[in-house]
Enzyme design. Sequence first.
Site, mmCIF file in Angstrom:
data_model
loop_
_atom_site.group_PDB
_atom_site.id
_atom_site.type_symbol
_atom_site.label_atom_id
_atom_site.label_comp_id
_atom_site.label_asym_id
_atom_site.label_seq_id
_atom_site.Cartn_x
_atom_site.Cartn_y
_atom_site.Cartn_z
ATOM 1 N N LYS A 76 -45.833 63.340 19.476
ATOM 2 C CA LYS A 76 -45.777 62.618 18.205
ATOM 3 C C LYS A 76 -47.207 62.233 17.828
ATOM 4 C CE LYS A 76 -43.421 58.600 16.100
ATOM 5 N NZ LYS A 76 -42.489 57.467 16.344
ATOM 6 N N SER A 151 -38.474 57.124 13.133
ATOM 7 C CA SER A 151 -39.712 57.694 12.640
ATOM 8 C C SER A 151 -40.146 58.962 13.360
ATOM 9 C CB SER A 151 -40.823 56.652 12.760
ATOM 10 O OG SER A 151 -41.066 56.352 14.131
ATOM 11 N N SER A 175 -36.426 54.684 16.822
ATOM 12 C CA SER A 175 -37.097 55.911 16.379
ATOM 13 C C SER A 175 -37.090 57.098 17.335
ATOM 14 C CB SER A 175 -38.548 55.608 16.018
ATOM 15 O OG SER A 175 -38.600 55.061 14.737
HETATM 16 N N1 GLN Z 1 -36.515 52.361 11.538
HETATM 17 C C1 GLN Z 1 -37.123 51.234 12.161
HETATM 18 C C2 GLN Z 1 -38.277 50.772 11.324
HETATM 19 O O1 GLN Z 1 -38.444 51.290 10.288
HETATM 20 C C3 GLN Z 1 -37.563 51.597 13.539
HETATM 21 C C4 GLN Z 1 -38.783 52.416 13.572
HETATM 22 C C5 GLN Z 1 -39.237 52.738 14.953
HETATM 23 O O2 GLN Z 1 -38.462 52.652 15.917
HETATM 24 N N2 GLN Z 1 -40.509 53.101 15.075
HETATM 25 O O3 GLN Z 1 -39.008 49.904 11.689
#
Ligand code: GLN
Length: 487
Positions: A76, A151, A175
């Site tokens: 990532k 994400s 995410s």
């Molecule tokens: N969807 C959640 C957010 O927008 C979690 C994102 C994540 O786990 N990096 O913060």
Amino acid sequence: MHRLTLAQLAEGLRQRQFSSEELTKHYLDRIKKLDQHYNSYITVTEESALQQARQADKRLAEGGAPLLCGIPIAHKDIFCTEGVRTSCGSRMLDNFISPYNATVVENLINDGAVMLGKTNMDEFAMGSSNETSYYGPVKNPWDTNCVPGGSSGGSAAAVAAMLAVATTATDTGGSIRQPAALCGVSGLKPTYGRVSRWGMIAFASSLDQAGPIARSAEDLAIMLNSMASFDPKDSTSIDRAVPDYHTHLSTSVKGLRIGVPEEYFGEGLNPATATVIQQALKELESMGASLVNIRLPHTPLAVPAYYVIAPAECSANLSRFDGVRYGHRCDNPTDLEDLYKRSRGEGFGDEVKRRILVGTYALSAGYYDAYYRKAQQVRRLIKQDFMEAFESVDVIMGPTSPSPAFAFGAKGDDPVAMYLEDIFTIATNLAGLPGLSIPAGLVDNKPVGLQMIGNYFDEALLLNAAHQFQLQTDWHQRHPSSLEEEA
Ligand code: GLN
């Protein structure tokens, strides 16, 4: 070759059925040919990948190489990679070439893994749909009109489209698990502190945790063996021996007590998704596990608490991007304030700005007690719910996300609808517990993920239960139909 799992490829490399160089070339060719449809990569590091593959072949020839040696993976783009752009999906870091490797990256290099490139992601890991990346949205390989989740959407889509054998990802509120669920692959968020955060660009430091995405629980175990380590460079890393997760997969689930939380099957859960999850639980029951109804009463408070804590921590973490030290700098600033304002204004996208504003407000004098402290108190209650549940069950299971992949733009105008995507995953981060998602079925030909939540440091138990489920089912071996036909 791309249909083989990491475990099968490791065996093939040892049997000399193919070399790592051949395998890596095969993957690079696939990325060239297919990634235009998915946009799962931000950067492809072809030359260094081939170089690493040739080195891996030498190491394999000597014998005794780790299982990951010669396996093509991708990181990532939140992990710092020496000499390679590390953008975090943001214009702010579009020009940032990291001078060092994250510990996770270093661990995988030491085990001989080959890096194909860096995967696309929501900007600074904020999002659940991969629509906030500066490099454009990632498309779900099962249906390119739909989001891959976020994400870590690039990391999940790359594995689903067979453009990497496995990938690294991060999970602050879901995410790893949510995109794994939406893309029909397996993903694991370890216990907070199990994997080093050093060199991983910080979003919300008390919640962020790195983990793997792969095709099976067995592959996750092999990846976690390498990723997990005690790291003195991360003050929250835990000095605790890393078990060999790969050798802990063969215990039957007979007698395993599975807690099924009432709150994870209520309003908001898509009925067809609920049916898939109930069937998966029945399957585990038929394999000898017992299902126990439990309550996690503070679940409805998880999303609101998270959306105070995560923005608060992000507003502090992202203050370092000021146009002075590194990252985007505006043209011709008139003075220091103009430099800060325009550099940050131009460098950050809308969702990042929204979170910085919310977080700065929540932390400001006079509001700290009402918001941040209150949210931390709620966090304790959420943790207590889990601790009480784990007195009578070994593992908790339910859906990973409320519905299968949704169409692009479907939640675009409504941040709160988007935030509810993580209703089943966020509590785990607030409590610091490990969670895993594996494919459990299809709804309208789109994958549904089964989530397993464990007690602290019970990664081996989760991986074992997931592996046993995968020995009895073939959901993890399904591929998007567009890729099924391809040779
Ligand atoms: N969807 C959640 C957010 O927008 C979690 C994102 C994540 O786990 N990096 O913060």
